[in-house]
Design a protein around this motif. Structure first.
Motif, PDB file in Angstrom:
ATOM      1  N   PRO A 118       0.859  -1.195   0.000  1.00 47.90           N
ATOM      2  CA  PRO A 118       0.000   0.000   0.000  1.00 47.90           C
ATOM      3  C   PRO A 118       0.895   1.245   0.000  1.00 47.90           C
ATOM      4  N   LYS A 119       0.521   2.189  -0.871  1.00 41.53           N
ATOM      5  CA  LYS A 119       1.412   3.323  -1.166  1.00 41.53           C
ATOM      6  C   LYS A 119       1.899   4.107   0.054  1.00 41.53           C
ATOM      7  N   ILE A 120       0.950   4.527   0.878  1.00 43.20           N
ATOM      8  CA  ILE A 120       1.325   5.435   1.969  1.00 43.20           C
ATOM      9  C   ILE A 120       2.116   4.665   3.034  1.00 43.20           C
ATOM     10  N   GLN A 121       1.684   3.451   3.294  1.00 43.07           N
ATOM     11  CA  GLN A 121       2.424   2.627   4.261  1.00 43.07           C
ATOM     12  C   GLN A 121       3.869   2.421   3.786  1.00 43.07           C
ATOM     13  N   ALA A 122       4.005   2.133   2.489  1.00 44.59           N
ATOM     14  CA  ALA A 122       5.352   1.892   1.944  1.00 44.59           C
ATOM     15  C   ALA A 122       6.225   3.131   2.117  1.00 44.59           C
ATOM     16  N   MET A 123       5.598   4.291   1.912  1.00 45.20           N
ATOM     17  CA  MET A 123       6.368   5.540   2.025  1.00 45.20           C
ATOM     18  C   MET A 123       6.798   5.758   3.474  1.00 45.20           C
ATOM     19  N   ILE A 124       5.871   5.538   4.396  1.00 49.45           N
ATOM     20  CA  ILE A 124       6.218   5.727   5.815  1.00 49.45           C
ATOM     21  C   ILE A 124       7.287   4.713   6.220  1.00 49.45           C
ATOM     22  N   GLN A 125       7.141   3.494   5.729  1.00 48.09           N
ATOM     23  CA  GLN A 125       8.130   2.452   6.054  1.00 48.09           C
ATOM     24  C   GLN A 125       9.535   2.874   5.606  1.00 48.09           C
ATOM     25  N   THR A 126       9.612   3.453   4.408  1.00 44.98           N
ATOM     26  CA  THR A 126      10.916   3.917   3.918  1.00 44.98           C
ATOM     27  C   THR A 126      11.452   5.062   4.764  1.00 44.98           C
ATOM     28  N   VAL A 127      10.586   5.996   5.103  1.00 41.05           N
ATOM     29  CA  VAL A 127      11.041   7.158   5.890  1.00 41.05           C
ATOM     30  C   VAL A 127      11.600   6.693   7.244  1.00 41.05           C
ATOM     31  N   VAL A 128      10.884   5.795   7.914  1.00 37.98           N
ATOM     32  CA  VAL A 128      11.373   5.365   9.235  1.00 37.98           C
ATOM     33  C   VAL A 128      12.644   4.512   9.085  1.00 37.98           C
ATOM     34  N   THR A 129      12.756   3.801   7.980  1.00 40.69           N
ATOM     35  CA  THR A 129      13.979   3.015   7.742  1.00 40.69           C
ATOM     36  C   THR A 129      15.178   3.939   7.523  1.00 40.69           C
ATOM     37  N   VAL A 130      14.961   4.981   6.745  1.00 40.10           N
ATOM     38  CA  VAL A 130      16.050   5.944   6.500  1.00 40.10           C
ATOM     39  C   VAL A 130      16.467   6.581   7.834  1.00 40.10           C
ATOM     40  N   GLN A 131      15.489   6.950   8.643  1.00 41.20           N
ATOM     41  CA  GLN A 131      15.817   7.555   9.945  1.00 41.20           C
ATOM     42  C   GLN A 131      16.592   6.569  10.816  1.00 41.20           C
ATOM     43  N   ASP A 132      16.122   5.338  10.824  1.00 37.99           N
ATOM     44  CA  ASP A 132      16.738   4.288  11.631  1.00 37.99           C
ATOM     45  C   ASP A 132      18.214   4.093  11.243  1.00 37.99           C
ATOM     46  N   LEU A 133      18.465   4.004   9.943  1.00 37.43           N
ATOM     47  CA  LEU A 133      19.835   3.731   9.487  1.00 37.43           C
ATOM     48  C   LEU A 133      20.725   4.958   9.642  1.00 37.43           C
ATOM     49  N   PHE A 134      20.133   6.139   9.475  1.00 39.89           N
ATOM     50  CA  PHE A 134      20.920   7.365   9.672  1.00 39.89           C
ATOM     51  C   PHE A 134      21.310   7.491  11.150  1.00 39.89           C
ATOM     52  N   ALA A 135      20.347   7.164  12.024  1.00 36.44           N
ATOM     53  CA  ALA A 135      20.628   7.238  13.469  1.00 36.44           C
ATOM     54  C   ALA A 135      21.767   6.281  13.834  1.00 36.44           C
ATOM     55  N   LYS A 136      21.738   5.091  13.279  1.00 36.93           N
ATOM     56  CA  LYS A 136      22.790   4.109  13.561  1.00 36.93           C
ATOM     57  C   LYS A 136      24.150   4.651  13.101  1.00 36.93           C
ATOM     58  N   ALA A 137      24.150   5.284  11.917  1.00 33.27           N
ATOM     59  CA  ALA A 137      25.415   5.835  11.409  1.00 33.27           C
ATOM     60  C   ALA A 137      25.948   6.920  12.343  1.00 33.27           C
ATOM     61  N   CYS A 138      25.024   7.645  13.003  1.00 28.02           N
ATOM     62  CA  CYS A 138      25.456   8.686  13.953  1.00 28.02           C
ATOM     63  C   CYS A 138      26.110   8.068  15.182  1.00 28.02           C
ATOM     64  N   LEU A 139      25.850   6.798  15.444  1.00 29.12           N
ATOM     65  CA  LEU A 139      26.380   6.156  16.654  1.00 29.12           C
ATOM     66  C   LEU A 139      27.767   5.538  16.455  1.00 29.12           C
ATOM     67  N   VAL A 140      28.292   5.602  15.235  1.00 25.29           N
ATOM     68  CA  VAL A 140      29.638   5.045  15.018  1.00 25.29           C
ATOM     69  C   VAL A 140      30.635   5.828  15.881  1.00 25.29           C
ATOM     70  N   ASP A 141      31.414   5.079  16.654  1.00 26.66           N
ATOM     71  CA  ASP A 141      32.406   5.717  17.531  1.00 26.66           C
ATOM     72  C   ASP A 141      33.621   6.122  16.681  1.00 26.66           C
ATOM     73  N   ARG A 142      33.615   7.363  16.226  1.00 24.25           N
ATOM     74  CA  ARG A 142      34.612   7.810  15.244  1.00 24.25           C
ATOM     75  C   ARG A 142      36.027   7.885  15.830  1.00 24.25           C
ATOM     76  N   ASP A 143      36.135   8.220  17.125  1.00 23.61           N
ATOM     77  CA  ASP A 143      37.484   8.265  17.727  1.00 23.61           C
ATOM     78  C   ASP A 143      38.066   6.863  17.789  1.00 23.61           C
ATOM     79  N   ALA A 144      37.242   5.920  18.248  1.00 18.34           N
ATOM     80  CA  ALA A 144      37.721   4.538  18.333  1.00 18.34           C
ATOM     81  C   ALA A 144      38.055   4.004  16.941  1.00 18.34           C
TER      82      ALA A 144
END
Ligand code: PSV
Ligand code: MN
Length: 405
Positions: A307-333
């Motif tokens: 379903p169109k709108i569900q698919a769009m929301i699913q993508t948006v939350v996935t992008v947020q989820d993966l972006f958030a994870k990338a923010c957690l990379v311990d760059r100094d380590a």
């Protein structure tokens, strides 16, 4: 103090706070065409309530914005959305739905005159018509105050010997330089590449190198657009992204996922680790530069089954989820383990961030944005889909023609 891979819990809290801060400003543009029926060249399966008019599409995009609070703009495809010409009333209509018109996409591929190309056509009159359509699209963008003109060309050839590659490159460059001259100063021209389809021997904008050279030769406001589906399966997209960032030539993304090529599946459905690795390059550069990169994050998907709108929301939350994870990379380590050539630890640091549970962090972001904690579930329960399926099915056939009024 608890330690993992060298990180203290105070350090972890700092990364988490920085992630929340960054996610609050991460905005993702939805495409008008992602809300209407789509298919493959073998056919189209329709969905009850799929958007038909530009108003429907803006209504649906407004829902994605309401439930995520992260998608305030909607990309439009000029001929699909405004087949009878652009009516400025659409600007206000979008506003009434809580969104704004975003990137303007000219359509230089669906009409018969483009059989042998648009801005690369041997026929000067067709090259001119193509440029005129781009200029009209810029004018629409001026009225909508859009920041982006987003260009994709189906131009190319199907057989060796069919066309003069360098001549076409010259024609395309000349046309886009003229378009560039006509753009308002605040507008960025995004040049999208794709290796094949509909042309199967070569496309004129075949890969990131070609898009880069075009953009460089066109003018300062031209940048490259990376559609994640437009790569061959083994291609290292994050490396392309890192290079474009380093050259200040990354203008934007079209998010989607693929198993084979340009399958237009929802983002992260096949290979979420790849999207994480792409975001990891962006976050690394942002940390170095001390500011968010100026990149258009846009979705470009065809939801043939979901379903169109569900698919769009699913993508948006996935992008947020993966972006958030990338923010957690311990760059100094990571820097320390790279310096020590500790390959295992370096990879583990990335994997730790990829495997981190970011639901709490995103819950905080959504609370601050005023969005429900679980946008997809909240939308599924809202009854909107059932309502539009009924309402849109009741319209007389002529009312389903695109256009305001
Ligand atoms: C081409 O495959 C593309 O990715 C371009 O961005 C078009 O504008 C879009 O898809 C049309 O769906
Ligand atoms: Mn695209």
């Amino acid at each position: 103090m608890a330690k993992r891979n060298g990180k203290t819990s105070a350090g972890t809290a700092k990364l988490r706070d920085a992630a929340i801060e960054r996610l609050l400003s991460l905005q993702i543009e939805t495409p008008s065409w992602g809300f209407s029926d789509s298919g493959t060249r073998f056919g189209k399966f329709t969905q009850p309530g799929a958007a038909v008019t530009i108003e429907d599409k803006l209504d649906d995009a407004g829902q994605v914005q309401e439930f995520t609070r992260a998608t305030p703009t909607v990309a439009v495809h000029v001929l699909w959305d405004f087949p009878d010409g652009f009516d400025p009333a659409v600007i206000q209509y979008a506003r009434s739905r809580g969104v704004q018109i975003g990137a303007i996409n000219p359509n230089l591929f669906q009409d018969q005159q483009y059989k042998w190309g648009s801005i690369t056509n041997r026929d000067a009159a067709i090259r001119k018509q193509s440029l005129d359509h781009i200029l009209d699209s810029i004018e629409i963008g001026r009225q909508t105050k859009s920041q982006y003109l987003s260009l994709w060309f189906a131009d190319g050839a199907n057989y060796p010997g069919q066309a003069d590659i360098r001549q076409r490159k010259a024609w395309a460059t000349k046309a886009l330089q003229k378009a560039h001259e006509a753009m308002p100063k605040r507008m960025t021209m995004l040049v999208e590449y794709k290796p094949f389809e509909p042309a199967f021997y070569f496309t004129d904008f075949g890969d990131w190198g070609m898009a880069y050279v075009f953009a460089k030769n066109i003018g300062k406001q031209a940048k490259v657009l990376v559609d994640t589906g437009h790569h061959f399966p083994a291609q290292n997209i994050e490396q392309i992204v890192a290079w474009l960032i380093d050259e200040n030539m990354l203008g934007g993304f079209h998010f989607n996922d693929r198993r084979y090529a340009d399958d237009d599946l929802t983002s992260g459905s096949i290979d979420p680790y790849q999207l994480f690795r792409i975001f990891n390059e962006i976050v690394a550069a942002e940390r170095e530069r001390g500011k968010a990169l100026d990149i258009a994050y846009m979705v470009d998907q065809s939801h043939n089954l979901k379903p169109k709108i569900q698919a769009m929301i699913q993508t948006v939350v996935t992008v947020q989820d993966l972006f958030a994870k990338a923010c957690l990379v311990d760059r100094d380590a990571l820097a320390a383990s790279q310096a020590a050539e500790d390959v295992v630890r370096s990879e583990t640091i990335l994997k730790d961030a990829f495997n981190a549970d970011v639901s709490g962090l995103l819950g905080e972001v959504r609370k601050q944005l005023g969005a429900p904690a679980d946008p997809l579930e909240a939308f599924r329960r809202s009854g909107y889909e059932q309502r539009i399926a009924k309402e849109r099915a009741q319209r007389p056939a002529e009312a389903t023609a695109t256009g305001l009024g």
